[in-house]
Design a protein around this motif. Structure first.
Motif, PDB file in Angstrom:
ATOM      1  N   LEU A  59      -0.831 -24.862 -18.149  1.00  6.12           N
ATOM      2  CA  LEU A  59       0.429 -25.481 -18.516  1.00  6.12           C
ATOM      3  C   LEU A  59       0.949 -24.780 -19.753  1.00  6.12           C
ATOM      4  CD1 LEU A  59      -0.497 -27.643 -16.520  1.00  6.12           C
ATOM      5  CD2 LEU A  59       0.394 -29.344 -18.091  1.00  6.12           C
ATOM      6  N   VAL A  60       2.179 -24.285 -19.672  1.00  6.06           N
ATOM      7  CA  VAL A  60       2.774 -23.505 -20.754  1.00  6.06           C
ATOM      8  C   VAL A  60       4.020 -24.224 -21.241  1.00  6.06           C
ATOM      9  CG1 VAL A  60       3.775 -21.292 -21.403  1.00  6.06           C
ATOM     10  CG2 VAL A  60       1.944 -21.378 -19.703  1.00  6.06           C
TER      11      VAL A  60
ATOM     12  N   ARG B  22       8.425 -33.862 -23.995  1.00  2.24           N
ATOM     13  CA  ARG B  22       7.961 -35.123 -23.394  1.00  2.24           C
ATOM     14  C   ARG B  22       7.525 -34.902 -21.941  1.00  2.24           C
ATOM     15  NH1 ARG B  22      12.733 -38.018 -24.413  1.00  2.24           N
ATOM     16  NH2 ARG B  22      13.054 -37.374 -26.526  1.00  2.24           N
ATOM     17  N   LEU B  23       8.285 -34.126 -21.184  1.00  2.00           N
ATOM     18  CA  LEU B  23       7.912 -33.807 -19.801  1.00  2.00           C
ATOM     19  C   LEU B  23       6.565 -33.090 -19.771  1.00  2.00           C
ATOM     20  CD1 LEU B  23       8.669 -33.580 -16.749  1.00  2.00           C
ATOM     21  CD2 LEU B  23       9.813 -31.429 -17.328  1.00  2.00           C
ATOM     22  N   PHE B  24       6.391 -32.127 -20.663  1.00  2.00           N
ATOM     23  CA  PHE B  24       5.147 -31.369 -20.773  1.00  2.00           C
ATOM     24  C   PHE B  24       3.968 -32.294 -21.100  1.00  2.00           C
ATOM     25  CE2 PHE B  24       2.375 -29.116 -23.901  1.00  2.00           C
ATOM     26  CZ  PHE B  24       1.777 -28.213 -23.037  1.00  2.00           C
ATOM     27  N   ILE B  25       4.133 -33.142 -22.117  1.00  2.00           N
ATOM     28  CA  ILE B  25       3.067 -34.051 -22.548  1.00  2.00           C
ATOM     29  C   ILE B  25       2.744 -35.076 -21.458  1.00  2.00           C
ATOM     30  CG2 ILE B  25       2.506 -35.905 -24.198  1.00  2.00           C
ATOM     31  CD1 ILE B  25       2.161 -33.071 -25.311  1.00  2.00           C
ATOM     32  N   ASP B  26       3.758 -35.616 -20.788  1.00  2.00           N
ATOM     33  CA  ASP B  26       3.525 -36.584 -19.710  1.00  2.00           C
ATOM     34  C   ASP B  26       2.694 -35.959 -18.593  1.00  2.00           C
ATOM     35  OD1 ASP B  26       4.966 -38.457 -21.125  1.00  2.00           O
ATOM     36  OD2 ASP B  26       6.796 -38.246 -19.928  1.00  2.00           O
ATOM     37  N   ASP B  27       3.037 -34.746 -18.198  1.00  2.00           N
ATOM     38  CA  ASP B  27       2.254 -34.069 -17.154  1.00  2.00           C
ATOM     39  C   ASP B  27       0.849 -33.760 -17.645  1.00  2.00           C
ATOM     40  OD1 ASP B  27       4.434 -34.219 -15.513  1.00  2.00           O
ATOM     41  OD2 ASP B  27       4.893 -32.073 -15.539  1.00  2.00           O
ATOM     42  N   LEU B  28       0.718 -33.361 -18.885  1.00  2.00           N
ATOM     43  CA  LEU B  28      -0.588 -33.027 -19.460  1.00  2.00           C
ATOM     44  C   LEU B  28      -1.491 -34.256 -19.504  1.00  2.00           C
ATOM     45  CD1 LEU B  28      -2.281 -30.793 -20.745  1.00  2.00           C
ATOM     46  CD2 LEU B  28      -1.271 -31.375 -22.944  1.00  2.00           C
ATOM     47  N   ARG B  29      -0.952 -35.400 -19.844  1.00  2.00           N
ATOM     48  CA  ARG B  29      -1.747 -36.637 -19.914  1.00  2.00           C
ATOM     49  C   ARG B  29      -2.252 -37.055 -18.542  1.00  2.00           C
ATOM     50  NH1 ARG B  29       2.142 -39.161 -24.252  1.00  2.00           N
ATOM     51  NH2 ARG B  29       0.888 -38.777 -26.105  1.00  2.00           N
TER      52      ARG B  29
ATOM     53  N   ALA C 133      -9.471 -29.689 -16.124  1.00  2.00           N
ATOM     54  CA  ALA C 133      -8.731 -29.104 -14.998  1.00  2.00           C
ATOM     55  C   ALA C 133      -7.544 -28.272 -15.444  1.00  2.00           C
ATOM     56  CB  ALA C 133      -8.251 -30.210 -14.065  1.00  2.00           C
ATOM     57  N   VAL C 134      -7.288 -28.237 -16.752  1.00  2.00           N
ATOM     58  CA  VAL C 134      -6.075 -27.572 -17.220  1.00  2.00           C
ATOM     59  C   VAL C 134      -6.319 -26.890 -18.568  1.00  2.00           C
ATOM     60  CG1 VAL C 134      -5.148 -29.625 -18.362  1.00  2.00           C
ATOM     61  CG2 VAL C 134      -3.596 -27.891 -17.541  1.00  2.00           C
ATOM     62  N   ASP C 135      -5.702 -25.742 -18.733  1.00  2.00           N
ATOM     63  CA  ASP C 135      -5.653 -25.066 -20.025  1.00  2.00           C
ATOM     64  C   ASP C 135      -4.216 -25.148 -20.520  1.00  2.00           C
ATOM     65  OD1 ASP C 135      -8.330 -24.358 -20.130  1.00  2.00           O
ATOM     66  OD2 ASP C 135      -8.019 -22.413 -19.186  1.00  2.00           O
ATOM     67  N   VAL C 136      -4.050 -25.095 -21.841  1.00  2.00           N
ATOM     68  CA  VAL C 136      -2.736 -25.281 -22.450  1.00  2.00           C
ATOM     69  C   VAL C 136      -2.365 -24.058 -23.275  1.00  2.00           C
ATOM     70  CG1 VAL C 136      -1.382 -26.696 -24.037  1.00  2.00           C
ATOM     71  CG2 VAL C 136      -3.075 -27.768 -22.543  1.00  2.00           C
ATOM     72  N   VAL C 137      -1.120 -23.618 -23.108  1.00  2.00           N
ATOM     73  CA  VAL C 137      -0.555 -22.547 -23.922  1.00  2.00           C
ATOM     74  C   VAL C 137       0.761 -23.068 -24.490  1.00  2.00           C
ATOM     75  CG1 VAL C 137       0.578 -20.278 -23.852  1.00  2.00           C
ATOM     76  CG2 VAL C 137      -1.620 -20.602 -22.726  1.00  2.00           C
ATOM     77  N   VAL C 138       0.959 -22.831 -25.787  1.00  2.00           N
ATOM     78  CA  VAL C 138       2.201 -23.193 -26.449  1.00  2.00           C
ATOM     79  C   VAL C 138       2.826 -21.914 -26.988  1.00  2.00           C
ATOM     80  CG1 VAL C 138       3.250 -24.489 -28.333  1.00  2.00           C
ATOM     81  CG2 VAL C 138       1.349 -25.483 -27.049  1.00  2.00           C
TER      82      VAL C 138
ATOM     83  N   LYS D   9      -4.966 -34.117 -28.410  1.00  2.00           N
ATOM     84  CA  LYS D   9      -5.871 -33.316 -29.255  1.00  2.00           C
ATOM     85  C   LYS D   9      -6.655 -32.302 -28.422  1.00  2.00           C
ATOM     86  CE  LYS D   9      -4.447 -35.470 -32.782  1.00  2.00           C
ATOM     87  NZ  LYS D   9      -3.284 -34.893 -33.400  1.00  2.00           N
ATOM     88  N   ARG D  10      -6.110 -31.920 -27.299  1.00  2.00           N
ATOM     89  CA  ARG D  10      -6.760 -30.912 -26.450  1.00  2.00           C
ATOM     90  C   ARG D  10      -6.616 -29.541 -27.103  1.00  2.00           C
ATOM     91  NH1 ARG D  10      -5.226 -32.205 -20.157  1.00  2.00           N
ATOM     92  NH2 ARG D  10      -5.577 -34.438 -20.248  1.00  2.00           N
TER      93      ARG D  10
END
Length: 191
Positions: free
Chosen positions: A90-91, A109-116, A122-127, A142-143
């Motif tokens: 998820l980027v 908010r869309l990003f955080i809702d999907d991440l939660r 199951a997911v890695d995060v890139v900002v 806090k991922r």
């Protein structure tokens, strides 16, 4: 005499129509010339584009053959770069500044809702972008995440290369960004 006057008026009207037709003919010739020039330029462009495509296709074919030969020889350095992670990536793509309006917050908010909704393993995060980094660090999430610095303007191929190297490690990559419709309408997008 009246008959002659009518004939002279009709001749004058016909001469006017003739002049008008000649003017339209000249305009049509100019337009056809412009279209012809455009077609010739487009043909030249498409020919060059076709040449680039053929070169790229043959280069790709040679590169694949080279990679296959190296894999058959047992080159272990290739396998990690060719293997994909089972995780999703998820980027969140944001700006470096805070002056982009509410679309930045809506997208986050869309990003955080999907991440939660997703399991942490199951997911890695890139900002990408300083505003996104600040928002992510100030959120309740806090991922662990990976941050990429990307200038808003004047970015170069190295910036893209680093991102692509990361993206190519995953089968599924979801990018969250604000889509600019017009000054009034901007919407968060996930692709």
């Amino acid at each position: 005499m009246a008959q002659r006057k009518i004939i002279l008026e009709e001749l004058a009207a016909l001469n006017s129509i003739k002049d008008l037709a000649e003017s339209y003919e000249e305009i049509a010739v100019i337009r056809m010339q412009k279209i012809k020039d455009s077609v010739l330029k487009t043909r030249n462009y498409l020919t060059r584009l076709s040449d680039v495509f053929v070169d790229l296709k043959s280069s790709y074919s040679r590169e694949v053959q080279d990679l296959m030969a190296r894999i058959k020889k047992g080159d272990a350095t290739l396998l990690p770069s060719l293997q994909k992670s089972d995780k999703m990536l998820l980027v969140y793509l944001s700006s470096n500044g805070r002056l982009y309006g509410s679309v930045t917050q809506k997208t986050f908010r869309l990003f955080i809702d999907d991440l939660r909704r997703m399991k942490e393993d199951a997911v890695d995060v890139v900002v990408i972008g300083k505003a996104g980094k600040e928002m992510y660090e100030n959120s309740s999430i806090k991922r662990p995440y990976e941050y990429f610095e990307m200038p808003d303007t004047d970015f170069n191929i190295e910036h893209i290369r680093h991102l692509m190297k990361k993206f190519l490690q995953y089968d599924k990559v979801y990018i969250y960004y604000g889509k600019f419709g017009n000054v009034v309408k901007q919407s968060p997008i996930s692709t």
